[in-house]
Design an enzyme around this catalytic site. Structure first.
Site, mmCIF file in Angstrom:
data_model
loop_
_atom_site.group_PDB
_atom_site.id
_atom_site.type_symbol
_atom_site.label_atom_id
_atom_site.label_comp_id
_atom_site.label_asym_id
_atom_site.label_seq_id
_atom_site.Cartn_x
_atom_site.Cartn_y
_atom_site.Cartn_z
ATOM 1 N N ASN A 1 0.806 -1.220 0.000
ATOM 2 C CA ASN A 1 0.000 0.000 0.000
ATOM 3 C C ASN A 1 0.840 1.273 0.000
ATOM 4 O O ASN A 1 0.316 2.340 -0.300
ATOM 5 C CB ASN A 1 -0.943 -0.005 1.207
ATOM 6 C CG ASN A 1 -0.228 -0.338 2.488
ATOM 7 O OD1 ASN A 1 0.266 -1.450 2.654
ATOM 8 N ND2 ASN A 1 -0.136 0.616 3.385
ATOM 9 N N HIS B 1 -14.125 -0.202 0.851
ATOM 10 C CA HIS B 1 -13.933 1.239 0.612
ATOM 11 C C HIS B 1 -12.713 1.565 -0.248
ATOM 12 O O HIS B 1 -12.528 2.699 -0.667
ATOM 13 C CB HIS B 1 -13.929 2.022 1.932
ATOM 14 C CG HIS B 1 -12.692 1.897 2.762
ATOM 15 N ND1 HIS B 1 -11.681 2.828 2.719
ATOM 16 C CD2 HIS B 1 -12.307 0.979 3.671
ATOM 17 C CE1 HIS B 1 -10.732 2.475 3.588
ATOM 18 N NE2 HIS B 1 -11.094 1.361 4.165
ATOM 19 N N CYS C 1 -3.144 4.640 7.691
ATOM 20 C CA CYS C 1 -3.239 4.163 9.076
ATOM 21 C C CYS C 1 -1.971 4.443 9.871
ATOM 22 O O CYS C 1 -1.960 4.335 11.082
ATOM 23 C CB CYS C 1 -3.519 2.665 9.103
ATOM 24 S SG CYS C 1 -4.863 2.221 8.040
#
Ligand code: PMP
Length: 381
Positions: A149, A201, A323
């Site tokens: 990511n 999402h 995050c």
């Protein structure tokens, strides 16, 4: 404002919003209720499970709805490690996983499990041979993400899974598919994956909904004990609107994947070239790279400074994963790839989506040039 943070989250498709609001409005029955409102919701979920199973080419009973990929990852890893009341054994993961995987393994270490954390190569990918070499007679599970990511590095999941299964068929393979699904092709069945996590999402679906693919018959200790929904793997009243929204998003993104791949690769290549041409910026060259993630560094400049300067130019990007970005430590992923503190603390992630156009990318390139110029002139003062 122009939004270039699709790896953090995506705008839901209008069709998803419409379908969800209709369900919340009209089909609010509890799917476990025996009356007609309950049956209606149960039918909606059953249909969504069938459609999703068709998209993933698996059995409907292999789909477990969750609240998102953080829960799916926790369920897969803790559920496999702790099944049959076990409190010891060996697990394998990598140093580049999302915190919802990495921190789950750290917790399992506290319980008494031993974990091997495999380092990536300088190109951002983990070597299948390194994983194979770490397997021991007591290894329970290997967990590797499909696409990183932060850097966009595509991990060799097919080779990793085939290698593990040909030498150690009893070792389970879990894949965090969040950043790969809908971007690059994959096959759960052909690759032999046992557990696979997705989040709605990231796919233009709603927040708070995800799924875990669990190969038929595989036993997991449920994280949530209760009424026994989702075949006992995940208790709690199902989120019918979220599940229907996720299914719609999965369908749309899968239909569009082949054209989107070409579109995103074109935009990514233009951006990568522009970054290479801007003095001071260093492109993070991971190979192979996903079509939607571009990572670069501005050595000597903190990521947050670059991010806010780009925001002033009207462009929203990210530092580490969404995050982790509030922690002011250099990226664990970049550090594991061998970057020093100066580089690992200066990373910026740009992530693209289907709505972006060449004009958006040209605008961003202009903002990048402007940012470097203005930060340079500040440095000189
Ligand atoms: N895995 C990866 C690779 C991710 O990028 C994310 C989201 N940042 C997650 C897991 C967690 O997903 P969710 O937000 O659905 O909990």
């Amino acid at each position: 404002m122009k939004y270039f943070d699709y790896a953090a989250t995506t705008p839901p498709y209008p069709e998803v919003v419409r379908a969800m609001s209709q369900i919340m409005d009209k089909h609010y029955g509890n799917p476990s209720s025996l009356h007609r409102y309950g049956e209606e919701s149960e039918r909606l979920i059953r249909r969504a499970r069938e459609v999703t199973a068709g998209i993933l080419d698996v059995q409907p009973a292999e789909i477990i709805w969750t609240s998102g990929a953080t829960e799916s990852n926790n369920l897969a890893i803790k559920g496999a490690a702790l099944r049959k009341g076990r409190m010891q054994g060996h697990l394998i993961t990598t140093m580049i996983e999302h915190p919802s995987v990495y921190e789950t393994f750290r917790q399992l270490e506290l319980f008494g499990f031993e974990v091997s954390y495999i380092n990536p190569q300088p190109n951002g990918t983990v070597s299948p041979e390194d994983i194979l070499a770490a397997i021991r007679p007591d290894t329970i599970l290997v967990s590797v993400m499909h696409v990183n990511n932060e850097t966009g590095a595509v991990q060799p999941i097919e080779q990793i899974t085939r290698l593990i299964k040909s030498h150690h068929p009893r070792v389970l393979v879990h894949v965090d598919g969040v950043q790969g699904f809908g971007k690059i092709p994959m096959s759960l069945k052909e690759w032999g994956i046992d557990l696979y996590s997705l989040s709605a999402h990231k796919l233009r679906g709603p927040k708070g909904t995800g799924l875990l693919y669990v190969k038929l018959g595989l036993e997991l200790l449920p994280l949530l004990a209760g009424g026994g929904q989702e075949q006992g793997y995940r208790s709690g009243t199902e989120n019918a609107a979220g599940i229907a929204g996720m299914t719609k998003a999965l369908r749309l993104i899968t239909e569009q994947q082949p054209q989107q791949y070409k579109h995103l690769c074109r935009l990514r290549d233009t951006l990568q070239q522009a970054i290479c041409d801007i003095p001071g910026l260093v492109l993070t060259e991971v190979i192979p790279v996903a079509p939607h993630i571009i990572h670069f560094m501005y050595p000597g400049m903190k990521s947050e400074v670059v991010l806010h300067s780009l925001e002033q130019q009207g462009c929203l990007v990210s530092t580490q994963s969404a995050c982790s970005s509030r922690k002011s430590v250099p990226s664990r992923v970049l550090t594991a790839m061998g970057m020093d503190r100066e580089h690992a603390g200066s990373g910026i992630r740009i992530s693209l989506g289907d709505k972006h156009t060449s004009e958006d990318v040209e605008y961003l390139i202009g903002a990048l040039r402007q940012t470097v110029q203005s930060l340079r002139s500040l440095e000189r003062r």
